[in-house]
Design an enzyme around this catalytic site. Sequence first.
Site, mmCIF file in Angstrom:
data_model
loop_
_atom_site.group_PDB
_atom_site.id
_atom_site.type_symbol
_atom_site.label_atom_id
_atom_site.label_comp_id
_atom_site.label_asym_id
_atom_site.label_seq_id
_atom_site.Cartn_x
_atom_site.Cartn_y
_atom_site.Cartn_z
ATOM 1 N N PRO A 92 -1.137 3.615 12.616
ATOM 2 C CG PRO A 92 -3.305 3.027 12.385
ATOM 3 C CD PRO A 92 -1.907 2.376 12.848
ATOM 4 C CD GLU A 119 -7.939 -4.245 16.416
ATOM 5 O OE1 GLU A 119 -8.580 -5.056 15.593
ATOM 6 O OE2 GLU A 119 -8.165 -3.171 16.445
ATOM 7 N NE ARG A 161 11.047 8.967 -6.524
ATOM 8 C CZ ARG A 161 11.180 10.282 -6.286
ATOM 9 N NH1 ARG A 161 11.479 11.077 -4.843
ATOM 10 N NH2 ARG A 161 11.340 11.344 -7.408
ATOM 11 C CG ASP A 176 11.156 14.312 -5.029
ATOM 12 O OD1 ASP A 176 10.805 14.139 -6.491
ATOM 13 O OD2 ASP A 176 11.688 13.382 -4.833
#
Length: 250
Positions: A92, A119, A161, A176
Amino acid sequence: MRIDIISIFPEYFTPLEVSLVGKARERGILDIRLHQLRDWTHDVHKTVDDTPYGGGPGMVMKPEVWGEAIDAVIAQGGPEGAGLPRMIVPTPSGRPFTQRVALEYAREPWLLFTPARYEGIDARVVDEYRSRLRVDEVSIGDYVLAGGEAAVLVIVETVARLLPGVIGNAQSVADDSFAPGPMENLLEGPVYTKPPVWRGHPVPEILLSGHHARIARWRRDQALRRTFEMRPDLIARLDPESLDERDREV
Ligand SMILES: O=C(OCc1ccccc1)c1cn[nH]c1
């Protein structure tokens, strides 16, 4: 492209055996190898974590185990001429993973993913490998997962992809959302297929007109509208140069 993934849940990556990524592996476009982190422990309980220095909740992943695992994967050697792998650590607290970053990764010959649980991994592991490898700490979004494995699935699928030959229609990749170029920072508008009317809902007439210039214009208007509505933050990032006078009317 060679991909190595070290995890305490290698079975988490079974989905990479099916669909798009599975076919790319069968065709030799992708060589994905999974490694069980616990294979580099030396205690009977195969311990990979311990309590955090400085106190606090949760557990931290031990540096020794990760160090031995990463060294072993590097020692196996990568594709001819690949040198050392680019190490990717989902977290994160990483830099945002975007389509632009995915395009960077799609050009790499060898990626090494080190998804953390608990963690996180003792910070000295990243410090140690920064001196030898390119190490990217990347975030797939502002939330906390139980482990980085789901993030690895997201990154691998996004990158796979983009590899030549994986998606039949290269143009769809070029068009895209977020792809660098005219569609960068724009969301895709609505898409339709047969039947022309479904439960009383017609397909927008313009799309049946065969008038390609008008259709392209309509699609761009829809993309701008959708972006204004869903992601005003992206509008701020639009390069004013890329907007023509019609765009400004939208
Ligand atoms: O939760 C994530 O990774 C697992 C992880 C790693 C380090 C500490 C806690 C959790 C994540 C969220 N966005 N991108 C990655």
